[in-house]
Design an enzyme around this catalytic site. Sequence first.
Site, PDB file in Angstrom:
ATOM      1  N   CYS A   1      19.458  44.833  36.629  1.00  0.00           N
ATOM      2  CA  CYS A   1      20.453  45.810  37.026  1.00  0.00           C
ATOM      3  C   CYS A   1      19.923  47.179  36.636  1.00  0.00           C
ATOM      4  CB  CYS A   1      21.757  45.538  36.299  1.00  0.00           C
ATOM      5  SG  CYS A   1      22.215  43.798  36.296  1.00  0.00           S
TER       6      CYS A   1
ATOM      7  N   ASN B   1      22.370  45.367  30.707  1.00  0.00           N
ATOM      8  CA  ASN B   1      21.377  44.568  31.449  1.00  0.00           C
ATOM      9  C   ASN B   1      20.928  43.436  30.535  1.00  0.00           C
ATOM     10  OD1 ASN B   1      21.462  46.483  33.413  1.00  0.00           O
ATOM     11  ND2 ASN B   1      19.383  47.250  33.099  1.00  0.00           N
ATOM     12  N   GLY B   2      20.608  42.285  31.117  1.00  0.00           N
ATOM     13  CA  GLY B   2      20.142  41.158  30.296  1.00  0.00           C
ATOM     14  C   GLY B   2      21.175  40.054  30.294  1.00  0.00           C
TER      15      GLY B   2
ATOM     16  N   TRP C   1      23.066  43.312  39.564  1.00  0.00           N
ATOM     17  CA  TRP C   1      22.562  42.124  40.261  1.00  0.00           C
ATOM     18  C   TRP C   1      23.177  40.955  39.509  1.00  0.00           C
ATOM     19  CZ3 TRP C   1      19.662  37.754  39.041  1.00  0.00           C
ATOM     20  CH2 TRP C   1      19.115  37.056  40.130  1.00  0.00           C
TER      21      TRP C   1
ATOM     22  N   HIS D   1      -1.902  17.163  55.765  1.00  0.00           N
ATOM     23  CA  HIS D   1      -1.399  16.182  54.793  1.00  0.00           C
ATOM     24  C   HIS D   1       0.125  16.178  54.728  1.00  0.00           C
ATOM     25  CE1 HIS D   1      -5.461  15.303  53.453  1.00  0.00           C
ATOM     26  NE2 HIS D   1      -5.685  16.612  53.530  1.00  0.00           N
TER      27      HIS D   1
END
Length: 613
Positions: free
Chosen positions: A2, A105-106, A79, A509
């Site tokens: 953020c 933030n965090g 965010w 594959h």
Amino acid sequence: MCGIVGYVGNRPATEILLTGIKRLEYRGYDSAGIAVVDGGGIHLLKDRGKVRDLVEKVGAEWPAELREEVRNGIAHTRWATHGPPNAVNAHPHTDQSGRLAMVHNGIIENYVDIKRQLSAKGHVFKSETDSEALIHLIGEYYQGDLLHAVCAALKRVEGTFGIAVMAADQPGTIIAARRGSPILIGVGDDETLVASDAAAIVSHTRQVIYLDDNDVAVVTADGLEICDIDTVPVSREIASLDWDTSAAEKGGFEHFMLKEIFEQPDALTNCIRGRLDTDLGTAILAGLALPPRELADIGRLIMVACGTSMNAGMVGEYYFEDLADLQADVEQAAEFRYRNPIVSPRDMVLAISQSGETADTLAAVREATERGALIAGLCNVVGSTIARETGRGIYLHAGPEIGVASTKAFTCQVAVLLMMALKIGRCRRLSRHRGRQICEDIMAIPDAVRNVLAANDRIAKVAQVCAKADNMFFIGRGYMYPVALEGALKLKEISYVHAEGYHAAELKHGPIALLQEDVPVVALALDLPGREKMLGNIQECRARKAPVIAVVTEDDQELSEHADQVIRIPRTCAMTAPIPAAVALQLLAYHTARIRGCEIDQPRNLAKSVTVE
Ligand code: F6R
């Protein structure tokens, strides 16, 4: 992930804060909020949506005095981690009394315990966030001394934080603190700013102080005092930001991503400048700070990185093996510390990170440090946590990267890895003659990139094919294999076309089962070793009716005839080819996203700089 901005000074704070979080919006953009503080208390406004929505709300709902007179405040662009993006979960958060406001933030890992304990004491939580637990805890300790209340609360917190806290009864003070989430303080004339990223404050001041983990700063208009979490004073140096303010502007381009793609010739020139000794045929990388004997003696190179930086590291693997005979491996940073990584004191662990703040990469650095490896960093952001913790390392000098999709950082990372392999190679077995040739090749990179940029319109046309697709493959061999991974990553993150990068041989594959007429394949088929095999792989794709977009060497007429669409890039040596090829794929992704009407600089669910694990 953020963005945080705080202001105390003698100018109206609202506009400075809103402009500041606008500049940080690339870090998170699902909700935003602002709190200004004056004698009348805390005035708070927050909502789901972009910063521009908040700006409109402030214009419509706040009286002129709040917009034009209050001189202190904090703001945030989010965010979401805990709780969906909505007005209640947006920051700032307030404490139980409503006298304190905080942006964070965090992640507060023990927030459930804290909430439970405080709820038992009568606290009522409004949001689903972890952050609200922290500001309530600070409020629980607050008896007029905000610094002590913050420190007391932080001692009980597990997890990471970058915070800015204000109290209604101390309008001219912000308490800022960090652990694992960056905070810097900008020192101006009669004003001081707090931010999680220099972009928010560079237009106000270039004098900054980066907080270290567990630093707590008392910030006022006159400056700041820093202490540790036990309130013991500590001193931190003032650094000077070497940013050009235009770096945070789009400069006439429609998007930051396009601007940064086009900046690459200059970014690469800056990255290479002064770092090549063309006479000795080696690179000068002062930041590596190890004598040649020790460089020659490195046992193994382990690169730790995430996302695009990891793809750059994969190109690096080839460089270290080819030029330095050095075993080199890229490890996904997120896995590194949860395995039992075998590292000896002769091994070097190189952290590659544009932001220098990626939580997983930082954790890998700390793990490797504990295990006694040599540590080095390859970062773009000067003063970032990884750059500082590794102590030894190389900056990209790519200039600020604002676009969420990493572009110029990738190509500069590749260029630095090549120079690093050259330097280590020259300390080992690489001849001076070969070293000189490689210097020449490196110096030719910016022009090769210019040449690709000149094909922008052509690539935009090819993007019409990708824009119609729901699924795509990118394939390559050798040096082009990591470029295929990077091309697929770029496309999916900004255009939402599902894309997978594969080694061309791996297609058979399993994934080949998915090929059909509406699944285009981008084949990196340059005139490099493996070209003939790529031609075979292209035929296999076309036999399954998959349209092929071939990235070919400009004069390779034969290969062009086997593809449905062609992107030509200049002839370079094999080692530098990943750079122009990656630029072509950046443009392909950009135009695909543009045609599909995507929000290129703010792709959904993403954020620049992933500071949570
Ligand atoms: C993709 C992208 C991400 C980052 C990753 C690591 O375009 O930007 O994949 O590369 O989050 O970030 P840094 O390099 O800052 O550690």
